[in-house]
Enzyme design. Structure first.
Site, PDB file in Angstrom:
ATOM      1  N   ASN A 219       0.832  -1.202   0.000  1.00  0.00           N
ATOM      2  CA  ASN A 219       0.000   0.000   0.000  1.00  0.00           C
ATOM      3  C   ASN A 219       0.862   1.247   0.000  1.00  0.00           C
ATOM      4  OD1 ASN A 219       0.755   0.652   2.634  1.00  0.00           O
ATOM      5  ND2 ASN A 219      -0.642  -0.909   3.391  1.00  0.00           N
ATOM      6  N   ASP A 290      -4.055  -6.032   5.035  1.00  0.00           N
ATOM      7  CA  ASP A 290      -5.090  -6.845   5.669  1.00  0.00           C
ATOM      8  C   ASP A 290      -5.104  -8.259   5.103  1.00  0.00           C
ATOM      9  OD1 ASP A 290      -6.088  -4.823   7.350  1.00  0.00           O
ATOM     10  OD2 ASP A 290      -7.021  -3.868   5.612  1.00  0.00           O
ATOM     11  N   LYS A 300       8.611 -16.978 -10.840  1.00  0.00           N
ATOM     12  CA  LYS A 300       7.840 -15.868 -11.424  1.00  0.00           C
ATOM     13  C   LYS A 300       6.667 -16.398 -12.247  1.00  0.00           C
ATOM     14  CE  LYS A 300       8.171 -11.936 -14.444  1.00  0.00           C
ATOM     15  NZ  LYS A 300       8.843 -11.391 -15.609  1.00  0.00           N
ATOM     16  N   PHE A 338      -3.016   3.813  15.044  1.00  0.00           N
ATOM     17  CA  PHE A 338      -3.499   4.844  14.140  1.00  0.00           C
ATOM     18  C   PHE A 338      -4.796   4.357  13.497  1.00  0.00           C
ATOM     19  CE2 PHE A 338       0.620   6.514  14.746  1.00  0.00           C
ATOM     20  CZ  PHE A 338       0.593   7.842  14.339  1.00  0.00           C
ATOM     21  N   LYS A 352     -12.793   1.734  16.628  1.00  0.00           N
ATOM     22  CA  LYS A 352     -11.580   0.947  16.384  1.00  0.00           C
ATOM     23  C   LYS A 352     -10.719   0.852  17.642  1.00  0.00           C
ATOM     24  CE  LYS A 352      -9.896   0.760  12.225  1.00  0.00           C
ATOM     25  NZ  LYS A 352      -9.306   1.159  10.946  1.00  0.00           N
ATOM     26  N   LYS A 356      -9.858  -2.843  19.014  1.00  0.00           N
ATOM     27  CA  LYS A 356      -8.477  -3.313  18.953  1.00  0.00           C
ATOM     28  C   LYS A 356      -7.746  -3.139  20.272  1.00  0.00           C
ATOM     29  CE  LYS A 356      -7.571  -2.917  14.040  1.00  0.00           C
ATOM     30  NZ  LYS A 356      -6.377  -2.987  13.200  1.00  0.00           N
TER      31      LYS A 356
HETATM   32  O1  C5P Z   1      -5.876  -1.198   9.143  1.00  0.00           O
HETATM   33  P1  C5P Z   1      -6.526  -0.583  10.355  1.00  0.00           P
HETATM   34  O2  C5P Z   1      -7.248   0.691  10.060  1.00  0.00           O
HETATM   35  O3  C5P Z   1      -7.346  -1.572  11.125  1.00  0.00           O
HETATM   36  O4  C5P Z   1      -5.284  -0.150  11.273  1.00  0.00           O
HETATM   37  C1  C5P Z   1      -5.471   0.498  12.489  1.00  0.00           C
HETATM   38  C2  C5P Z   1      -4.330   0.166  13.425  1.00  0.00           C
HETATM   39  O5  C5P Z   1      -4.168  -1.234  13.491  1.00  0.00           O
HETATM   40  C3  C5P Z   1      -2.986   0.720  13.010  1.00  0.00           C
HETATM   41  O6  C5P Z   1      -2.354   1.199  14.185  1.00  0.00           O
HETATM   42  C4  C5P Z   1      -2.259  -0.468  12.427  1.00  0.00           C
HETATM   43  O7  C5P Z   1      -0.858  -0.376  12.605  1.00  0.00           O
HETATM   44  C5  C5P Z   1      -2.859  -1.624  13.187  1.00  0.00           C
HETATM   45  N1  C5P Z   1      -2.950  -2.861  12.406  1.00  0.00           N
HETATM   46  C6  C5P Z   1      -2.531  -4.038  12.973  1.00  0.00           C
HETATM   47  N2  C5P Z   1      -2.580  -5.214  12.269  1.00  0.00           N
HETATM   48  C7  C5P Z   1      -3.111  -5.238  11.032  1.00  0.00           C
HETATM   49  C8  C5P Z   1      -3.586  -4.044  10.463  1.00  0.00           C
HETATM   50  C9  C5P Z   1      -3.482  -2.882  11.166  1.00  0.00           C
HETATM   51  O8  C5P Z   1      -2.077  -4.024  14.107  1.00  0.00           O
HETATM   52  N3  C5P Z   1      -3.174  -6.396  10.382  1.00  0.00           N
END
Ligand code: C5P
Length: 417
Positions: A219, A290, A300, A338, A352, A356
């Site tokens: 990304n 994700d 390849k 973030f 979020k 999380k």
């Molecule tokens: O992708 P997302 O918006 O859910 O990310 C929010 C937070 O989660 C960020 O701090 C990112 O570093 C973390 N994250 C994570 N593991 C993932 C995707 C994102 O810890 N697979």
């Protein structure tokens, strides 16, 4: 640990210009730095430069005149935990080996009982001269550590041995010596960075999920925010582990550890290791993919074999915050993530935060005015358990990172942690 005090001694060789970088790097690595210069050194670099870099009076003479102000001539030797002589000329090696003290640098050196690191720099013939080699040998036997000289372009126009070690190597050697320093009695009374003693882990950048050996899913994260946070934490005195996905960016100076990873799974493992080793703050600025390809091809992929359209099967990557952090989390860990959202920023980010299990979330909307990817100025909203705690101005990321750390520190105290 209080900041180690490093006395940088500069003697008169052309490599003295690189000592400015040594002084700056030492400071950026969290050390207190003072400088002493020989008279000859002042012809190569102005003491004013060193003074501006360190914010301290520079010792240049024995008599309390000129740049050295009213310095007691061994005050700096009493102050220092460690001495670095860079560059160390042939003349300096000779005087040090012979115990001569006829200027401020050699006097301080003789008056200093602690560890000394020397970075010799001279013409190749001078370096090879038996006198120089014997002096070096004698000093090494007395416990002086040496870094360099390396081989490379010399000011006299030849390519040979005699070039002063690069500032980064010198600072790395300082770090090793500092690790062996005994604790000082006055540790508690000493000023230290506001984050001294804290172990901070920062994740930064994107992850790259391989499709085959030459292609991958990635990304747009540039790593700018994460690297700025790591740099700000180092500057505040913290012990920083930076876990970085693939970015074209120099690592901040003074990190305790830099862990380079490629995939989300590797980043998850690196975070688990950092948390198990002990960590007070986890700042998750990485944009972890994700999804990842289920079976990355070992060779390849050929477009002719894939046809006009093909399907790539993806599976979920571990969510580091949700799946990994809770399993390795120590009691005192503060978790900051973030949330990048477009529209309804505070509401979405607050959800979020809870989902999380983050203590704090920094919400940002790259489509907003004054915010954006890469090295553009950015703005964030800090959200804690009781809602919005702070909204930043739009600032360059390095400046923003400093403010974020300040606000996080205050917010953590406010929470009674
Ligand atoms: O992708 P997302 O918006 O859910 O990310 C929010 C937070 O989660 C960020 O701090 C990112 O570093 C973390 N994250 C994570 N593991 C993932 C995707 C994102 O810890 N697979």
């Amino acid at each position: 640990m209080a900041r180690a005090r490093v006395l940088l001694m500069v003697t008169g060789g052309i490599a003295a210009y690189k000592s400015c970088f040594v002084a700056r790097l030492l400071q950026q690595s969290g050390y207190s730095v003072k400088v002493a210069m020989t008279e000859a050194a002042t012809h190569f670099v102005g003491p004013v430069t060193m003074r501006a870099l360190t914010g301290e009076a520079v010792a240049t003479d024995l008599w309390g005149e000129g740049q050295s102000e009213a310095l007691d001539h061994i005050e700096y030797a009493r102050w220092a935990d460690l001495v670095v002589v860079a560059p160390a000329t042939a003349n300096l090696l000779g005087k040090a080996a012979g115990g001569i003290a006829d200027d401020i640098v050699t006097t301080l050196l003789l008056a200093f009982p602690g560890p000394v690191l020397m970075a010799p720099a001279m013409n190749d013939s001078m370096w090879r001269h038996p006198a120089t080699q014997a002096n070096r040998q004698l000093l090494a036997e007395r416990g002086v550590a040496f870094v360099g000289p390396g081989s490379g372009w010399l000011a006299c126009g030849t390519i040979d041995t005699g070039r002063m070690a690069e500032p980064e190597e010198i600072v790395a050697a300082v770090r090793e010596l500092v690790a062996d320093l005994p604790a000082r009695d006055d540790e508690a009374a000493r000023p230290a960075g506001p984050w001294a003693g804290r172990r901070v882990t920062v994740t930064a950048g994107p992850t790259l999920e391989p499709i085959d050996p030459v292609r991958g899913l990635i990304n747009r994260s540039s790593g700018a925010m994460g690297y700025a946070l790591a740099q700000a934490a180092v500057a505040a005195g913290a012990e920083v582990t930076l876990i970085s996905g693939p970015v074209e960016r120099d690592a901040p100076r003074g990190l305790a550890r830099l862990v380079k990873v490629m995939t989300g799974r590797q980043m998850a493992e690196a975070v688990a290791v950092a948390l198990t080793a002990g960590c007070d703050w986890l700042l998750m600025a990485a944009a972890v993919a994700d999804f990842t390809p289920v079976n990355p091809a070992a060779t390849k992929l050929k477009k002719d074999e894939l046809g006009g359209a093909w399907h790539l099967e993806l599976e979920r990557n571990p969510d580091i915050l949700k799946d990994v952090v809770p399993r390795h989390r120590g009691r005192d860990l503060t978790v900051v993530g973030f949330a990048l959202e477009t529209g309804d920023l505070v509401a979405k980010a607050s959800v979020k935060r809870v989902e999380k299990a983050m203590d704090f979330v920094l919400a940002n909307d790259p489509t907003e005015e004054g915010a954006g990817f890469g090295d553009q100025a950015h703005r964030v909203t800090l959200i804690g358990p009781d809602g919005v705690l702070w909204q930043s101005d739009s600032l360059p990321k390095p400046a923003l990172a400093v403010q974020i750390l300040d606000r996080l520190e205050t917010a953590r105290h406010g929470r009674g942690a």
